[in-house]
Write a protein that holds these residues in place. Structure first.
Motif, mmCIF file in Angstrom:
data_model
loop_
_atom_site.group_PDB
_atom_site.id
_atom_site.type_symbol
_atom_site.label_atom_id
_atom_site.label_comp_id
_atom_site.label_asym_id
_atom_site.label_seq_id
_atom_site.Cartn_x
_atom_site.Cartn_y
_atom_site.Cartn_z
ATOM 1 N N ARG A 274 -5.274 -3.562 -5.751
ATOM 2 C CA ARG A 274 -5.064 -2.127 -5.859
ATOM 3 C C ARG A 274 -3.900 -1.778 -4.929
ATOM 4 N NH1 ARG A 274 -6.885 2.366 -3.260
ATOM 5 N NH2 ARG A 274 -7.938 3.956 -4.489
ATOM 6 N N SER A 276 -1.554 1.283 -3.297
ATOM 7 C CA SER A 276 -1.438 2.709 -3.022
ATOM 8 C C SER A 276 -0.026 2.918 -2.488
ATOM 9 C CB SER A 276 -2.474 3.107 -1.968
ATOM 10 O OG SER A 276 -2.339 4.475 -1.638
ATOM 11 N N LEU A 277 0.771 3.736 -3.177
ATOM 12 C CA LEU A 277 2.201 3.778 -2.859
ATOM 13 C C LEU A 277 2.858 4.998 -3.470
ATOM 14 C CD1 LEU A 277 3.767 1.019 -5.189
ATOM 15 C CD2 LEU A 277 1.782 2.398 -5.699
ATOM 16 N N ALA A 321 6.455 0.946 1.339
ATOM 17 C CA ALA A 321 5.772 2.096 1.924
ATOM 18 C C ALA A 321 4.447 2.328 1.211
ATOM 19 C CB ALA A 321 6.666 3.333 1.843
ATOM 20 N N GLY A 322 3.462 1.534 1.553
ATOM 21 C CA GLY A 322 2.165 1.644 0.911
ATOM 22 C C GLY A 322 1.295 0.459 1.292
ATOM 23 N N HIS A 323 0.234 0.242 0.510
ATOM 24 C CA HIS A 323 -0.722 -0.799 0.856
ATOM 25 C C HIS A 323 -1.177 -1.563 -0.373
ATOM 26 C CE1 HIS A 323 -1.306 0.812 4.893
ATOM 27 N NE2 HIS A 323 -1.244 2.008 4.337
ATOM 28 N N THR A 325 -4.471 -3.893 -1.524
ATOM 29 C CA THR A 325 -5.824 -4.295 -1.143
ATOM 30 C C THR A 325 -6.410 -5.145 -2.272
ATOM 31 O OG1 THR A 325 -6.060 -2.164 -0.042
ATOM 32 C CG2 THR A 325 -8.078 -3.407 -0.423
ATOM 33 N N PRO A 340 -5.145 -4.964 3.971
ATOM 34 C CA PRO A 340 -3.848 -5.238 4.592
ATOM 35 C C PRO A 340 -3.967 -5.193 6.114
ATOM 36 C CG PRO A 340 -3.905 -3.001 3.728
ATOM 37 C CD PRO A 340 -5.174 -3.665 3.295
ATOM 38 N N GLU A 342 -3.276 -4.075 9.890
ATOM 39 C CA GLU A 342 -2.890 -2.791 10.466
ATOM 40 C C GLU A 342 -1.848 -3.020 11.553
ATOM 41 O OE1 GLU A 342 -6.768 -1.377 11.706
ATOM 42 O OE2 GLU A 342 -6.845 0.017 10.007
#
Lengths: 371, 483
Positions: A274, A276-277, A321-323, A325, A340, A342
């Motif tokens: 998944r 997120s961005l 710029a996002g993650h 997972t 991811p 930290e």
């Protein structure tokens, strides 16, 4: 352990000799091996429901289906549209409202109505020492003290076990429409979704299914308003091709349930990730991912990917710029972290919070996600 | 209301602290002239004042980090300040503190219309964020009444709301990311240009932490497309009960107005005298605003009219023009100014469940009579956020104390009704010692643990939010450890 009350749960945690696996309905992760399971499912029931105040207070172990049925009976709903990921993750069980909150599980309407955390007004929880904590309340505007409600949302049981949650609920709309665009490549689809989300027509869902070659936009509200907005939206999107407008309530609901639950990826071999961005960066990263399949939700701000088992997607994509997972691993022991990493300063704050709310380190140390 | 006595050891080191700040920061950043410091002695909660040791006005995240790291090393408390519009004393200094203002950090760093977000420096005012994207058809939704002056940094610190949050939510619902400097100077990025993030929601707990966890220097904000149009309807009622019941029925019917504002008779009379908005002579007034295309607005207002008629309104007037809408809102928006003409007032901010409105209003009237003070009510009814205004004469001996005592009683009524002490203004120093009315010791302990993690020395805005007695050991312990 299956306490039936908050007091029993507090006692169980105070008395716990070692780590426990906190579970809601167990729909979001397989049962962890070796640890005693602490189920919150016994603490159940709707505590208060005031449709005229758009407020619901519910015990954390209450099945999601029971909550949704109670709201539907009054013409209301959870606006954040919690997904049912059992089909995607290959899990069984009955999703509980506490698990939804602990996972901050939010569906396509995230783009317009906010996430699960945005609908949460108050919580009660038991921390790792067995202390009962209340935070927030049942009113929509509340800045009295720190917002531990947000901190608990999505915390996956690492700071404490939720026992009760107050939600802001919203009226269910009278009507809904789905606009389908066909044949757009990913970049054009994201551009179309951005254009749609930038209109004043209150688009409540924007998704792109590359395999089907369809791009979907949802509008909800009073019937006359939906008809007007759907027509105007189709005009605005004319440069992306003709839009087919579906207004049959059952068909619109089924189509968006499929998007919400990531149905196109169900039952297929591979690892599920998944992203997120920023939506506009999604098509480039998806191309780089070399995925078997992809689904864009949230206008492209959320991307579900099915990739070859053992793919280290974070390494493949590089920094963005996002993650990324990983939600489903063919081999969970392949050495690829689900979450991811930290930044060190953020990791230090997280570790500090966990050390204070769960000083013995007994709650969900493997970050097993309880839903 | 007490503030802790200043630390004499810090006061004694004043010259050295100032010299170190001056050495670390560009010229013109540090203010210590007594006349200039007077401007920072209070915020919009003006009942209490105290000039700080110094003020620093940095221009960059790096400068904020340098200033905080230095204060941390010196053990000097820091009070962050946006535009100083807090009604709760959130930016009230102590004599031994450095005020860190972000007013010089006002740039728009990035406008990303396709992803519907802007990145700004946190000293930018709320209205200037909307202004930066208005030409493109977008706006930033949270709209506190002070939006012309208040800074985004302060909005984040207080999790500010506004009249339109029934539909659009408050600051926390419109904040995607923040660059935050911790008390020791560490810079952290929380959230980002995306809609969710794994890990603990540290951004969520930062928002509304009243400047006690970190100083926000940059923010990524969600922007929304402007609606096609908006129009209010004015409905007058013969009783507060009828107006309260009408609010619940409107919400129940599935209409989601962008705003439902409520005014009672004392407030209506004052506003009418001040703004000549053409308000009817009645006991209670609702302003209900809906958005959409012309036909959508017509349909929603017709439905609201139908519902209102079931509650025997004494007046019902749909706005027919921009000019009429402007006048209707002018009355409401000048409410605080109009009340100010009647005398001094304390503005409360308790929130209650909407269903409790009529009962709580009755109770407030009884209490006002018992205390021999006048109270006017104007508030966001859709979300139950009340703003009782307690009128008093600051020059009459003992009246301020009596007004504060009445305010505390009213807030206790709000909490007992299932509500809270503050819906959008924050706790600050004003409601700090009432926190125990709403939260049990374990609840406060859990919140203070969060501060322990972000600011172990309890140097950032330390004497706010928590009852002084509850935070005393932590503040003293941290100080002893630093000494």
């Amino acid at each position: 352990m299956r306490p039936a009350t908050e007091a029993e749960l507090a006692e169980a945690l105070r008395d716990a000799a070692g780590p426990v696996a906190v579970r809601g309905g167990g729909t979001r992760s397989p049962a962890p091996g070796g640890l005693p399971v602490l189920s919150a499912a016994g603490i159940a029931g709707i505590r208060l429901y005031e449709p005229g105040a758009l407020t619901l207070v519910v015990a954390a172990g209450t099945p999601l289906a029971e909550v949704e049925a109670a709201l539907a009976a009054e013409g209301q709903r959870l606006a954040f549209e919690p997904p049912d990921l059992r089909g995607l993750l290959g899990t069984a069980g009955v999703s509980t409202i506490g698990g939804v909150a602990a996972a901050n599980a939010s569906g396509p309407r995230r783009v317009q109505a906010g996430a699960c955390r945005d609908a949460m007004l108050g919580v009660r929880f038991v921390d790792g020492t067995g202390a009962v904590v209340a935070n927030g309340g049942r009113v929509m505007k509340n800045v009295t003290g720190y917002d531990l409600v947000k901190l608990m949302a999505g915390s996956r049981g690492r700071l404490g076990v939720l026992t009760e949650i107050a939600f802001k609920v919203l009226p269910a709309p009278e009507a809904a429409a789905d606009l389908t665009l066909r044949g757009l490549d990913d970049a054009r689809a994201v551009a179309a979704m951005a254009a749609a989300l930038g209109t004043p027509f209150e688009v409540t869902g924007a998704a792109h299914l590359p395999e089907a070659g369809t791009t979907h936009l949802r509008i909800e509200g009073f019937a006359a308003a939906v008809a007007y907005r759907a027509g105007r939206l189709a005009e605005r999107l004319a440069s992306f091709g003709p839009a087919e407008i579906e207004t049959d309530a059952a068909r619109v609901a089924a189509r968006w349930a499929g998007i919400r639950d990531v149905a196109p990826l169900h039952g297929r071999a591979g690892d599920v990730w998944r992203l997120s961005l920023r939506a506009t960066e999604a098509p480039g990263l998806v191309a780089q991912a070399g995925a078997f399949a992809a689904l864009y939700d949230w206008g492209g701000g959320l991307v579900w990917l099915l990739v070859a088992p053992g793919t280290d997607l974070r390494a493949r994509l590089g920094p963005f710029a996002g993650h990324a997972t990983r939600l489903r691993a063919t081999d969970p022991a392949d050495g690829i972290a689900a979450d991811p990493p930290e930044a060190p300063a953020v990791a230090a704050l997280t570790a500090g919070l966990i050390a204070r709310f769960d000083p013995r380190g007994i709650l969900n140390r493997a970050a097993a996600c309880a839903a | 209301m007490d503030m802790p006595a200043p630390d004499p050891a810090i006061l004694a080191r004043r010259a050295r602290i100032l010299a170190r700040l001056r050495a670390a920061l560009p010229a013109g950043t540090v203010i210590d002239d007594p006349v200039a410091l007077a401007a920072y002695e209070c915020d919009a909660f003006t009942a209490y004042r105290c000039p700080p040791l110094a003020v620093v006005l940095p221009r960059t995240t790096a400068e904020v980090s340098a200033a905080l790291a230095l204060c941390h090393a010196e053990g000097v408390p820091v009070v962050p300040r946006g535009s100083g519009t807090s009604l709760a004393g959130g930016a009230l200094p102590t004599a031994d503190c450095v005020v860190l203002g972000v007013a010089r950090m006002t740039a728009v760093l990035e406008t990303d219309l396709a992803n519907r977000l802007v990145r700004v420096q946190a000293g930018r005012t709320n209205l200037a964020v909307s202004a930066a994207v208005e030409a493109a058809g977008f706006f930033y939704a949270p709209d506190p009444s002070s939006q012309l002056a208040c800074a985004i940094a302060g909005n984040i610190a207080m999790n500010s709301g506004g009249a339109h949050c029934l539909k659009y939510g408050v600051t926390t619902n419109n904040l995607l990311g923040a660059t935050v400097v911790l008390m020791d100077g560490t810079v952290v990025e929380l959230g980002g240009p995306f809609m969710d993030a794994p890990g603990l929601d540290l951004l969520g707990v930062l928002c509304g932490s009243e400047g006690q966890l970190g100083v926000v220097t940059e923010a990524i904000l969600r922007i929304l497309p402007k609606p096609e149009g908006a129009r209010p309807v004015l409905i007058g009622f013969a009783s507060n009960e009828a107006a309260g019941a009408c609010v619940a029925d409107i919400i129940r019917a599935g209409v989601l107005p962008v705003a439902i504002e409520f005014m009672d008779r004392p407030c209506i009379v004052a506003c009418e005298a001040f703004a000549k908005a053409g308000y009817p002579d009645c006991e209670a007034l609702l302003i209900v605003e809906v958005e959409g295309a012309a036909a959508e607005i017509d349909a929603q207002l017709a439905l609201i009219g139908q519902i209102a008629r079931r509650h025997d309104p004494v007046a019902l007037r749909e706005s027919r023009s921009e000019e009429e809408s402007r006048r209707i809102w002018l009355g409401r928006k000048s409410a605080f100014g109009a009340m100010g003409q009647l005398g001094d007032y304390i503005c409360l901010d308790g929130t209650i469940p909407v269903s409790e409105l009529p009962r709580v209003l009755r109770r407030i009237a009884e209490l006002a009579e018992r205390f021999g003070l006048r109270v006017a009510n104007v508030f966001h009814a859709g979300d139950g956020n009340m703003h009782p205004l307690i009128l008093f004469d600051a020059n009459a001996p003992g009246e301020l104390a009596r007004a504060e005592a009445l305010g505390a009683e009213i807030l206790r009524v709000c909490v007992a009704a299932g509500g809270c002490l503050t819906g959008e203004h924050g706790v600050g120093v004003e409601k700090r010692d009432l926190m125990s009315e709403q939260y049990a010791p374990a609840d406060l302990e859990a919140q203070m643990r969060v501060k322990d993690v972000f600011d172990p020395a309890w140097l950032l805005n330390p004497a706010k939010v928590f009852p002084l007695a509850a935070s005393a050991a932590r503040r003293a312990g941290a100080r002893a450890a630093a000494a």
